[in-house]
Design a protein around this motif. Sequence first.
Motif, PDB file in Angstrom:
ATOM      1  N   LEU A   1       0.835  -1.205   0.000  1.00 14.77           N
ATOM      2  CA  LEU A   1       0.000   0.000   0.000  1.00 14.77           C
ATOM      3  C   LEU A   1       0.865   1.248   0.000  1.00 14.77           C
ATOM      4  CD1 LEU A   1      -2.762   1.389   0.161  1.00 14.77           C
ATOM      5  CD2 LEU A   1      -2.684   1.081   2.660  1.00 14.77           C
ATOM      6  N   ASP A   2       1.924   1.225   0.801  1.00 24.13           N
ATOM      7  CA  ASP A   2       2.842   2.377   0.805  1.00 24.13           C
ATOM      8  C   ASP A   2       3.354   2.648  -0.622  1.00 24.13           C
ATOM      9  OD1 ASP A   2       2.562   2.629   3.520  1.00 24.13           O
ATOM     10  OD2 ASP A   2       4.384   1.494   3.994  1.00 24.13           O
ATOM     11  N   LYS A   3       3.742   1.603  -1.311  1.00 24.10           N
ATOM     12  CA  LYS A   3       4.315   1.728  -2.649  1.00 24.10           C
ATOM     13  C   LYS A   3       3.296   2.320  -3.621  1.00 24.10           C
ATOM     14  CE  LYS A   3       6.330  -1.079  -6.359  1.00 24.10           C
ATOM     15  NZ  LYS A   3       6.743  -2.446  -6.762  1.00 24.10           N
TER      16      LYS A   3
ATOM     17  N   ALA B   1      -3.441   3.924 -11.500  1.00 26.92           N
ATOM     18  CA  ALA B   1      -2.691   4.075 -10.256  1.00 26.92           C
ATOM     19  C   ALA B   1      -3.636   4.137  -9.056  1.00 26.92           C
ATOM     20  CB  ALA B   1      -1.827   5.332 -10.318  1.00 26.92           C
ATOM     21  N   GLN B   2      -4.767   4.818  -9.217  1.00 24.34           N
ATOM     22  CA  GLN B   2      -5.755   4.897  -8.134  1.00 24.34           C
ATOM     23  C   GLN B   2      -6.356   3.520  -7.861  1.00 24.34           C
ATOM     24  OE1 GLN B   2      -6.773   7.709  -6.180  1.00 24.34           O
ATOM     25  NE2 GLN B   2      -7.522   5.924  -5.042  1.00 24.34           N
ATOM     26  N   ALA B   3      -6.621   2.742  -8.922  1.00 23.18           N
ATOM     27  CA  ALA B   3      -7.155   1.384  -8.745  1.00 23.18           C
ATOM     28  C   ALA B   3      -6.167   0.507  -8.005  1.00 23.18           C
ATOM     29  CB  ALA B   3      -7.507   0.789 -10.108  1.00 23.18           C
ATOM     30  N   ALA B   4      -4.877   0.673  -8.306  1.00 19.56           N
ATOM     31  CA  ALA B   4      -3.852  -0.119  -7.619  1.00 19.56           C
ATOM     32  C   ALA B   4      -3.820   0.222  -6.135  1.00 19.56           C
ATOM     33  CB  ALA B   4      -2.490   0.123  -8.269  1.00 19.56           C
ATOM     34  N   VAL B   5      -4.004   1.483  -5.799  1.00 16.17           N
ATOM     35  CA  VAL B   5      -4.054   1.887  -4.376  1.00 16.17           C
ATOM     36  C   VAL B   5      -5.261   1.259  -3.699  1.00 16.17           C
ATOM     37  CG1 VAL B   5      -4.406   3.836  -2.816  1.00 16.17           C
ATOM     38  CG2 VAL B   5      -2.768   4.030  -4.702  1.00 16.17           C
TER      39      VAL B   5
ATOM     40  N   ASP C   1      -6.837  -1.464  -4.536  1.00 15.06           N
ATOM     41  CA  ASP C   1      -6.618  -2.908  -4.375  1.00 15.06           C
ATOM     42  C   ASP C   1      -5.685  -3.193  -3.202  1.00 15.06           C
ATOM     43  OD1 ASP C   1      -8.230  -3.372  -6.526  1.00 15.06           O
ATOM     44  OD2 ASP C   1      -6.581  -3.654  -7.971  1.00 15.06           O
ATOM     45  N   ALA C   2      -4.653  -2.383  -3.063  1.00  8.28           N
ATOM     46  CA  ALA C   2      -3.709  -2.577  -1.959  1.00  8.28           C
ATOM     47  C   ALA C   2      -4.390  -2.330  -0.614  1.00  8.28           C
ATOM     48  CB  ALA C   2      -2.508  -1.644  -2.136  1.00  8.28           C
TER      49      ALA C   2
ATOM     50  N   ALA D   1      -6.962  -4.453   4.439  1.00 13.24           N
ATOM     51  CA  ALA D   1      -8.158  -4.679   5.265  1.00 13.24           C
ATOM     52  C   ALA D   1      -8.412  -6.171   5.467  1.00 13.24           C
ATOM     53  CB  ALA D   1      -9.367  -4.008   4.616  1.00 13.24           C
ATOM     54  N   THR D   2      -8.167  -6.974   4.424  1.00 15.76           N
ATOM     55  CA  THR D   2      -8.359  -8.426   4.532  1.00 15.76           C
ATOM     56  C   THR D   2      -7.374  -9.037   5.525  1.00 15.76           C
ATOM     57  OG1 THR D   2      -9.138  -8.533   2.248  1.00 15.76           O
ATOM     58  CG2 THR D   2      -8.365 -10.582   3.245  1.00 15.76           C
TER      59      THR D   2
END
Length: 442
Positions: free
Chosen positions: A161-163, A186-190, A192-193, A198-199
């Motif tokens: 998530l940091d990345k 890039a927003q979608a990748a954030v 997903d992370a 959360a999981t």
Amino acid sequence: MFSITLRVVRSALGIVPTLLTLAALGGVAWWGTQTGWRVSSTTAPTATAPEAPPIKVTPGSPDNPTLRGTITFGSTDDVRRAGLQFVRAGTQALTRSVQATASVGYDPALYTQLSARAAGTVWWVQKVPGQPVAKGEVLALIEAVEVGRAKTDLMIALRQLDKQVTVLDQLRESGGAIAGRTLLEAQAAVDDARLRVATDQQALLNYGLDVRYQDLLPLTVENRLARLQFLGLPPEALELIRGKTQSASLLPVVAPFAGAMVRRTTARGETVAIGKSLFVVAATDRVHLELALNPADVREVRLGQEVRFTPEADPDFEARGVLAHMVPEVDETTRKIWAHAEADNPGGRLKPNAFGRGRVIVAEVPMATVVPEEAVQPDGSEWVVFVRDGETAFQARRVRPGLRGGGVVQVDGVAPDEEVVTTGSHALLAELQRDKLGGGED
């Protein structure tokens, strides 16, 4: 010659009874002429029974429906000779109850079997049955590989998530040189992370380890590791492991409420599976009373009524509780109806699984006016009590018997401290009834 002699003897014997009878009648006639036919007695004359003391019965007045009548003796000596005995009416609490066989049980809301939420090895355990436990106290530490893996997964997800957040921030700082599609990716990748974080956070929550990833985001990787390493361990547990292990896989088994350890089925070094019972913990300052009621008695039983219980092993002790709920069916085996009461148990005097006698208080009078049961006499469809009125008079008062217990009965129409007749009250009733039939004095 012999036959003639035999006939003479038989003839003589035949007239003997006649001669004896005539002799007896002659003797009686001689005795009668000598005594004038009077029989003298050598025994003492029969004692004459003493006369019953004079009694006057005065009927009651229609103006006073409580007064059935008044019985008056001629003197105090007559009262004494009648053998009457008296007792003063008193006051005391009386109850009517439904009896039941009963037993003590744990409060189901405060009784639990504790198990490990993950398979592993018991790293530490100390408490033994009978010892008290506090709410939140650590009872055991389980070294569970899955717990360590879940912490690692969360660390990796946070790092990812940091990345992704860094990449997104850099693209935004580039201004219009970056295509909109690239920003969306890039927003979608954030996103997903963040979902992965959360999981992984939920996996630790499932083990009973309280963690919020938002609290970890500002921290460095080293500080995140330090926070997660002994996650969920209270300060007293940290003292136990200080300098003894660096494992990040320790999972505490914690008491959910204050009580006592009832049972322990594990030891240090034992391998345990998920769901295996390790401890039984229960609160003992409050218990359940299980009562087996006769179906015929249930009609008087109501929720909220007081329940009293006396253990077989402690007959001088009576616990009190409140009826909480009742099963709406007859048990197929016992043919009883089960009722449950809750009772305080200070000091743990009531022992779960103990048997005893229970009773549900269905009626209670805190300050009842009472007289001995023998003072209350049946008079047809009514009941009367003879109350002393002066030295020689006794009022027959109509009363309504109420609750009974301990040889006394609740009555109305009699005031505390008034003297009532006990022994001899049945004789006074006989005089009252004889007068009613017209056979007594007016």
